[in-house]
Design an enzyme around this catalytic site. Structure first.
Site, PDB file in Angstrom:
ATOM      1  N   HIS A 166      43.139 -26.266 -23.240  1.00 44.53           N
ATOM      2  CA  HIS A 166      42.036 -25.647 -23.970  1.00 44.53           C
ATOM      3  C   HIS A 166      42.459 -24.258 -24.437  1.00 44.53           C
ATOM      4  O   HIS A 166      42.856 -23.413 -23.631  1.00 44.53           O
ATOM      5  CB  HIS A 166      40.816 -25.536 -23.073  1.00 44.53           C
ATOM      6  CG  HIS A 166      39.633 -24.919 -23.749  1.00 44.53           C
ATOM      7  ND1 HIS A 166      38.960 -25.552 -24.773  1.00 44.53           N
ATOM      8  CD2 HIS A 166      39.020 -23.729 -23.579  1.00 44.53           C
ATOM      9  CE1 HIS A 166      37.973 -24.771 -25.181  1.00 44.53           C
ATOM     10  NE2 HIS A 166      37.989 -23.668 -24.483  1.00 44.53           N
TER      11      HIS A 166
ATOM     12  N   ASP B   1      40.807 -21.223 -26.423  1.00 46.01           N
ATOM     13  CA  ASP B   1      39.672 -20.603 -27.107  1.00 46.01           C
ATOM     14  C   ASP B   1      40.157 -20.084 -28.451  1.00 46.01           C
ATOM     15  O   ASP B   1      41.106 -19.279 -28.508  1.00 46.01           O
ATOM     16  CB  ASP B   1      39.117 -19.450 -26.267  1.00 46.01           C
ATOM     17  CG  ASP B   1      38.273 -19.948 -25.101  1.00 46.01           C
ATOM     18  OD1 ASP B   1      37.941 -21.132 -25.080  1.00 46.01           O
ATOM     19  OD2 ASP B   1      37.956 -19.137 -24.223  1.00 46.01           O
TER      20      ASP B   1
ATOM     21  N   ASP C   7      33.749 -26.880 -23.201  1.00 44.83           N
ATOM     22  CA  ASP C   7      33.480 -25.470 -22.881  1.00 44.83           C
ATOM     23  C   ASP C   7      32.301 -24.913 -23.658  1.00 44.83           C
ATOM     24  O   ASP C   7      32.187 -23.706 -23.843  1.00 44.83           O
ATOM     25  CB  ASP C   7      34.742 -24.638 -23.161  1.00 44.83           C
ATOM     26  CG  ASP C   7      34.672 -23.251 -22.532  1.00 44.83           C
ATOM     27  OD1 ASP C   7      33.977 -23.086 -21.516  1.00 44.83           O
ATOM     28  OD2 ASP C   7      35.319 -22.324 -23.061  1.00 44.83           O
TER      29      ASP C   7
END
Length: 1112
Positions: free
Chosen positions: A292, A294, A404
């Site tokens: 992941h 961001d 998320d």
């Protein structure tokens, strides 16, 4: 004597020993001393490396420091002058980039070793390139759990004795550069890093494997319950290894690996990835690697682009060594960055996608926030994402993926299904199910898995695998779990130790049954397919209906108000651009050269979609970038509108231009018939428009004009006061009592507070006696996550604020208004409260609304500004607009889930109604709302200080409205009013001799069902493909009230439709629609809607390209 006694084994008659009893807890605690720590010079850590050399004789370093915060490409960097450097040098400051040329001289006798590595630890993130610019792998410096500083030298280079490579290091850690070590602290903008290592090393591979053996054994000991056979066996085995270890004896390490086979099985290591072929045929836990990243958080977008290349190249490297390794990857935006900036790496990824090792997931442009994007924006996330994946890789994603997001709208199941996916993975929520059917507001469902491992950054430990089953919430209906592992948020992905650990865990479960089995090598889709089959297509799974509400991070609905405003305004601006550009391409005069600006629109949408990753909890640098993107979108869209209007509304000019035009016209960007009061300047040349003005402001600088827009007309012109207009007025006692009133509603401000809100027609007072409303300031000190969270206890400390310096600035009859001011701390809040002589919509018995225009100079810290009204209305739930519909949430605290919804997300309205009456708040840029009992609130501004120390400081302009209405919410016109409130007219002027100008008719309009809204008018995506052969128009509609609807879609006679199709949101054909055409009259389509259904209709026109006959 019996003969058989001589064959028995001898059991000693005497025993003077102490026995083999252990103190288990001490032995278990002992395991922590075998790696690192106080004994690292004599324990296993002491033999992890056979050789280590540095210095210029073996490692020649040269560096070039890129100026400022520039991020030059490999090709640009190689043109620069590099200077000598050495281990121990410092470089910085934060966010700067530094390029290294590294030449290695490898001792010839090192050819005997299995592996030679270059260890480069700059204390920050870095990327290793080949000398011809191919990204090879990422580097994560420092000593955290995400450390990866080794690069394996190719065997041929070891034989050659020399090797060269290039490294780009970036002065930020995996989680930015927090100034005080706290991850969410604002960044230290002047941090320097030291090159801690630039060494050639020979790792002792046997020692490293023993370390991984021992780590797995210790994790088993710590995870599996005591007094089980496996837990005790793992402890005994680990203890034996420690006892047998002899520092300085290489053969001893090899022998100790054999001890570990007591748990892992004989010869397990030689089987490599084939270890997964043994044991249970169906594993309980399925491992998938994931990273992941961001898209921006504690670092700006430019750093994310580097993180993407580092992380993904690292995963490709691991695939070469671990055949079972499968890497799932989402976010088309990150792929596009890679394609543009690292084309050679992108080609490597394409090959891994084709080979089935690199898996495409998500189907969206970014892993966007799941609450705040509009319905149409969510459509575009999937439209742009899926089309990108298909265009580059020849395939679309099959699983939606948002691990998320801070809560998920109930509109998602329908949109996911319509985007060609039926599976959904998430994990943030604390939830009663792990695997279930998630049913949205329209009844659509997706098969949803919330991993019981409770993270998308699992470290692939024994504990993680075990948690996949022990924490599973509904094993009775499905007993499998997805283990999503790899370092994330800041990127990185899987590490070798994770893949090694999983092999050992699988080897263990092949021999023992106390742990769940884990598998590798399959895809996310295969995991879901097994669940779908095992649950009889979901029939045996639990069902969850409605939103997936996240019980924390509620403050993000309000944090960074300017970004929320940028998002809303740009979403609507793009909707308007597409509508105007489509109409212009259809209605332009014959032979006109106007071309639908597809590329410019796409570029604007991509910028808006990118910013939708941001919920409001990033560092200030990120929002500087986001504001620039919104400014670019506004500038481009303004130009696109001007280009289109110059054709669609010939000889017209923008209202505020220096044109001598004097007749007002306006484009209505909605499909609703409407009245609007617009404010126009009367100074200079604009004085020519005075004849159209019904009312002049008290200072004479502005006039108020009434515009009437018919839903079937492209443009509208000024009108006089209708007979059904209700003149607005303001009364005052001159000091502290003001009353705004028209014939149907009245609001009173007394001593700085709103003390009365009356429906004049019904004579109903809506504010309870003794109560008052207005601005309220709350103390806002979250338990930790500053920009993210607002806690329920903030409601316990509030300060009502009073309007002061109230003065009348418009006296009616078209608009009555007062100007007020509130001073608090270091902040000034100027608010204009106004009431017009028109109703909110053209619906019968519609009421007017009171508009609040705020200009705020905000300089508070840890305060939360809201507007509230106590209402004489009783209901157990309030209603909030969501994407393509609404959601109803409790006004009480009966359960912990009810109590958790003390701050919620809404879009254009929030409403509290009972039978017969209700009051709504309309919002043009705010997303945070609440209804506590009978008190309705809208959240306006926050003032967190981490991770952005200056969050929301400075100037803000925003508006909201208070709208009473007759009837309950479902009987009201609130959704229409909110739609119009967010869709201001595009006001222009034309020369006076065009006073009789007749605007063209809108070629698309709906009849028969007021609950069906026409949201989008655009050109078809396929019109602009290289092999396009015609012209198509896309119309997107939705049912807004939660009921069925039968609507007639009319198409004007000047738009010759050949065929009509129902499509999904990706514009793939679902089926042909029955088109009724009558010569010389418009065509019609009958459409049936279920509650909250979104329908996309594609009209195929008879003409080629855009050569459409003019409208007369």
């Amino acid at each position: 004597m019996c003969s058989h006694s001589q064959n028995q084994k001898h059991y000693p008659e005497l025993n003077y020993g102490s026995g083999a009893k252990w103190i288990k807890s001490l032995t278990q605690n002992r395991l922590s001393t075998f790696l690192g720590g106080h004994f690292e010079d004599v324990n296993l850590s002491s033999v992890l490396f056979t050789h280590r050399v540095d210095g210029s004789h073996h490692v020649d370093l040269k560096v070039w420091n890129a100026p400022g915060l520039t991020k030059p490409s490999f090709q640009e960097a190689m043109k620069q002058e590099f200077k000598p450097a050495k281990k121990g040098d410092s470089f910085g400051p934060s966010w700067t980039n530094h390029w290294w040329k590294v030449t290695l001289k490898i001792p010839s006798y090192w050819q005997q070793y299995e592996r030679v590595q270059f260890e480069f630890d700059p204390g920050c993130e870095a990327m290793i390139f080949s000398t011809d610019g191919v990204p090879l792998q990422g580097i994560t410096g420092g000593y955290g759990g995400d450390r990866r500083v080794e690069y394996i030298i190719p065997p041929q280079a070891v034989r050659d004795g020399h090797y060269a490579l290039v490294i780009e290091s970036s002065c930020n850690g995996m989680f930015g550069v927090p100034w005080n070590g706290d991850t969410i602290a604002p960044p230290d903008m002047n941090r320097y890093f030291q090159l801690a290592s630039a060494d050639l090393v020979v790792p002792n591979q046997d020692a490293w494997h023993l370390m991984w053996d021992f780590t797995t054994l210790r994790e088993i000991v710590d995870t599996v319950p005591g007094n089980t056979a496996l837990q005790n066996k793992a402890l005994v085995t680990a203890n034996k290894i420690m006892n047998a270890f002899k520092s300085g004896d290489p053969e001893n390490v090899k022998r100790m690996r054999g001890i570990a086979e007591d748990v892992f099985g004989k010869g397990w290591h030689a089987k490599g990835d084939k270890i997964y072929d043994e044991g249970p045929k169906k594993a309980q836990v399925v491992g998938i690697s994931y990273c992941h990243i961001d898209t921006a958080w504690l670092w700006p977008y430019s750093v994310t682009q580097q993180k993407t290349a580092r992380s993904w190249s690292t995963q490709i490297d691991l695939m070469e060594r671990y055949p079972e390794h499968r890497f799932a990857c989402s976010q088309a935006q990150q792929f596009k960055w890679l394609e543009e900036q690292y084309p050679m790496l992108f080609e490597r990824i394409k090959k891994k996608v084709a080979s089935g090792q690199f898996h495409l997931i998500g189907g969206s442009w970014v892993e966007n926030d799941g609450n705040m994007p509009s319905g149409e924006a969510l459509v575009r996330q999937f439209l742009y994402g899926q089309r990108y994946f298909e265009s580059r890789f020849g395939k679309r994603c099959e699983t939606a993926w948002l691990p998320d997001s801070f809560g998920l709208t109930a509109a998602y199941p329908q949109l996911i299904r319509d985007a060609g996916m039926k599976y959904f993975f998430t994990q943030k929520n604390v939830f009663p199910h792990s695997t279930f059917n998630w049913v949205g507001i329209d009844g659509s469902q997706v098969l949803c898995h919330m991993t019981p491992v409770d993270t998308y950054t699992a470290q692939a430990t024994v504990g993680d695998v075990n948690k996949g089953i022990t924490n599973h919430k509904n094993l009775e209906s499905d007993a499998t779990a997805l283990l999503v592992f790899g370092n994330g948020d800041g990127g990185g992905g899987a590490l070798p130790k994770m893949l090694e650990n999983l092999r050992r865990i699988r080897a263990t479960t092949n021999e023992h049954r106390e742990l769940p089995s884990v598998s590798m090598g399959s895809s996310v889709e295969e995991f879901f397919e097994d669940i779908e089959e095992g649950s009889k297509e979901g029939k045996t799974l639990p069902v969850w209906k409605g939103e997936l509400y996240l019980e924390f991070h509620r403050g993000t609905y309000t944090s960074h108000g300017s970004i929320k405003k940028g998002n809303r305004k740009c979403e609507i601006l793009l909707r308007d651009v597409e509508r105007v550009a489509t109409l212009t391409s259809l209605l332009k005069s014959e032979g006109h050269s106007y071309v639908y600006p597809k590329q410019a629109i796409d570029e604007c949408w991509e910028k808006v979609l990118l910013n939708q990753f941001l919920p409001g909890s990033a560092i200030g640098m990120v929002y500087d970038d986001a504001e620039k993107l919104y400014a670019e979108v506004r500038e481009v869209c303004t130009g696109l509108l001007e280009d289109a209007f110059s054709v669609l509304l010939p000889r017209s000019s923008p209202l505020l231009s220096n044109s001598a035009s004097e007749i007002l016209v306006a484009f209505n960007p909605t499909s609703f018939t409407r009245h609007d009061v617009i404010k126009v300047p009367l100074s200079g040349d604009a004085a020519r428009m005075k004849a159209q003005v019904i009312q002049t402001s008290t200072d004479g600088k502005h006039g108020y004009v009434l515009m009437h827009s018919v839903g079937t007309k492209v443009a509208s012109q000024p009108v006089g006061m209708f007979s059904d207009c209700m003149p607005a007025s303001v009364f005052t006692n001159g000091t502290d009592h003001f009353v705004l009133r028209n014939a149907n509603i009245q609001l009173t401000i007394s001593e700085g507070r709103i003390t009365s809100l009356i429906d004049v027609n019904l004579g109903r007072e809506l504010i309870p006696k003794g109560s008052s409303g207005g601005l309220v300031m709350f103390e806002d000190r979250p338990n930790y996550w500053d920009a993210w969270d607002v806690e329920i206890h903030h409601l316990e400390a509030s300060t009502p604020l009073s309007f002061s310096q109230v003065r009348v600035i418009a006296e009616g009859p078209l608009r009555a208004a007062v100007q007020t001011q509130v001073k608090y701390g270091k902040s000034t809040i100027d608010i204009t409260i106004s009431l017009d002589a028109i109703t909110a919509t053209m619906k019968g018995n519609s009421r007017s609304f009171f508009n609040f225009d705020a200009v705020v100079d905000w300089h508070e810290r840890h305060k939360f500004l809201k507007f509230e009204l106590p209402l004489d209305i009783n209901n157990t739930y309030a209603t909030y607009e969501s994407q393509f519909g609404f959601v109803q949430r409790p006004t009480h605290k009966n359960t912990t889930l009810d109590a958790a919804k003390f701050e919620v997300c809404g879009h254009k309205f929030a409403d509290l109604s009972e039978y017969g009456y209700g009051v709504a708040f309309l919002s043009e840029s705010k997303y945070g709302f609440a209804c506590e009992g009978n008190v309705l609130r809208i959240s306006l501004l926050r003032a967190a200080t981490a991770p952005d120390a200056e969050q929301d400081q400075g100037n803000h302009e925003f508006s909201w409205a208070v709208m009473p209405h007759v009837g309950s919410f479902l009987e009201s016109d609130v959704p229409m009013a909110a739609f119009i409130y967010n869709s201001p007219l595009h006001v222009r002027t034309v020369p006076g001799h065009n006073a009789g100008y007749i605007a063209p008719s809108l070629p698309f309009w709906l009849e028969g069902a007021p609950n069906i809204f026409l949201e989008t008018i655009k050109r078809g995506e396929d019109d602009f493909e290289p092999n396009a052969s015609g012209t198509t128009v896309i119309l997107r509609m939705y049912e807004a009230f939660g009921g069925h609807g039968s609507v007639k879609l009319n198409v004007g006679k000047h738009v010759p439709v050949k065929r009509a199709y129902l499509t999904n949101i990706l514009e793939d054909t679902k089926g042909e629609l029955g088109l009724v055409s009558t010569t010389g009259v418009h065509s019609t389509l009958m459409l049936e809607f279920r509650s909250f259904e979104v329908k996309t209709v594609k009209l195929v026109l008879e003409t080629k390209k855009s050569d459409i006959a003019p409208t007369t």
